[in-house]
Scaffold this motif. Structure first.
Motif, PDB file in Angstrom:
ATOM      1  N   ARG A   8      -2.901 -15.901 -50.528  1.00  0.00           N
ATOM      2  CA  ARG A   8      -2.791 -16.955 -49.512  1.00  0.00           C
ATOM      3  C   ARG A   8      -4.128 -17.644 -49.321  1.00  0.00           C
ATOM      4  N   GLU A  11      -4.421 -20.135 -52.011  1.00  0.00           N
ATOM      5  CA  GLU A  11      -3.540 -21.292 -51.750  1.00  0.00           C
ATOM      6  C   GLU A  11      -4.190 -22.238 -50.750  1.00  0.00           C
ATOM      7  N   LEU A  12      -4.781 -21.673 -49.707  1.00  0.00           N
ATOM      8  CA  LEU A  12      -5.447 -22.502 -48.705  1.00  0.00           C
ATOM      9  C   LEU A  12      -6.627 -23.261 -49.306  1.00  0.00           C
ATOM     10  N   ARG A  13      -7.380 -22.614 -50.162  1.00  0.00           N
ATOM     11  CA  ARG A  13      -8.511 -23.295 -50.808  1.00  0.00           C
ATOM     12  C   ARG A  13      -8.017 -24.424 -51.720  1.00  0.00           C
ATOM     13  N   GLN A  15      -5.266 -26.144 -51.276  1.00  0.00           N
ATOM     14  CA  GLN A  15      -4.843 -27.217 -50.375  1.00  0.00           C
ATOM     15  C   GLN A  15      -6.055 -27.996 -49.872  1.00  0.00           C
ATOM     16  N   ALA A  16      -7.122 -27.275 -49.561  1.00  0.00           N
ATOM     17  CA  ALA A  16      -8.340 -27.930 -49.082  1.00  0.00           C
ATOM     18  C   ALA A  16      -8.923 -28.843 -50.159  1.00  0.00           C
ATOM     19  N   ARG A  44     -10.488 -29.803 -44.237  1.00  0.00           N
ATOM     20  CA  ARG A  44     -10.863 -29.012 -45.417  1.00  0.00           C
ATOM     21  C   ARG A  44     -11.735 -27.837 -45.013  1.00  0.00           C
ATOM     22  N   LEU A  47      -9.651 -25.226 -43.318  1.00  0.00           N
ATOM     23  CA  LEU A  47      -8.861 -24.472 -44.298  1.00  0.00           C
ATOM     24  C   LEU A  47      -9.732 -23.444 -45.024  1.00  0.00           C
ATOM     25  N   HIS A  48     -10.954 -23.823 -45.347  1.00  0.00           N
ATOM     26  CA  HIS A  48     -11.877 -22.867 -45.985  1.00  0.00           C
ATOM     27  C   HIS A  48     -12.199 -21.703 -45.052  1.00  0.00           C
ATOM     28  N   VAL A  50     -10.271 -20.518 -42.643  1.00  0.00           N
ATOM     29  CA  VAL A  50      -9.077 -19.668 -42.575  1.00  0.00           C
ATOM     30  C   VAL A  50      -8.953 -18.849 -43.865  1.00  0.00           C
ATOM     31  N   ALA A  51      -9.230 -19.465 -45.003  1.00  0.00           N
ATOM     32  CA  ALA A  51      -9.174 -18.740 -46.282  1.00  0.00           C
ATOM     33  C   ALA A  51     -10.181 -17.588 -46.286  1.00  0.00           C
ATOM     34  N   TYR A  54      -8.735 -14.805 -44.343  1.00  0.00           N
ATOM     35  CA  TYR A  54      -7.731 -14.096 -45.137  1.00  0.00           C
ATOM     36  C   TYR A  54      -8.407 -13.154 -46.137  1.00  0.00           C
TER      37      TYR A  54
END
Length: 143
Positions: A8, A11-13, A15-16, A44, A47-48, A50-51, A54
């Protein structure tokens, strides 16, 4: 679980990266366009972050799983040793009883009584955490 968390994060990276790339390729030129690009950069960065969280969670899950496995291995080792000690005590106690039955009543000594006491030691169910307490109850268990 750790692998899903790490996946996940990736995936977030991704998307960013896609958000940033799309915002930079917009041909729109204006104050509003600049604000949109800035908001895309801020998103962005979020999102980084949050990544990264994770990834940290995945690492903590891995560390916890390693600790649990270590304890399970320790429990199994203690369980094996306790069973061996009890089996040895039973064998010695049975040999003493056989000697008595055979007419050698002098075979009973305080050591034989100690083995009988060890042989009666209750044991927890297989894999139970109470095996970790057994080194305190029976001599000869190495941890």
């Amino acid at each position: 679980m750790a692998e899903r968390l790490a996946a996940r994060a990736e995936e977030l990276r991704a998307q960013a990266r896609e958000l940033h790339a799309r915002s930079e390729t917009v041909a729109w030129v204006s104050v509003a366009a600049d604000r949109m690009r800035q908001r895309a950069c801020d998103r962005r960065d979020e999102l980084h972050a949050v990544a990264d969280a994770y990834d940290e969670a995945a690492q903590r899950v891995r560390a916890h799983a390693d600790r649990v496995q270590h304890l399970l291995d320790l429990i199994a080792d203690i369980e094996k040793q306790v069973h061996a000690i009890i089996a040895g005590a039973l064998e010695r106690a049975n040999a003493a009883v056989d000697a008595v039955v055979g007419g050698i009543k002098a075979a009973l000594s305080s050591g034989d009584e100690a083995d009988r006491a060890i042989a009666k030691t209750p044991t927890p169910p297989p894999g139970h955490r109470d095996w970790l307490d057994m080194p305190d109850l029976l001599p000869g268990i190495r941890t």
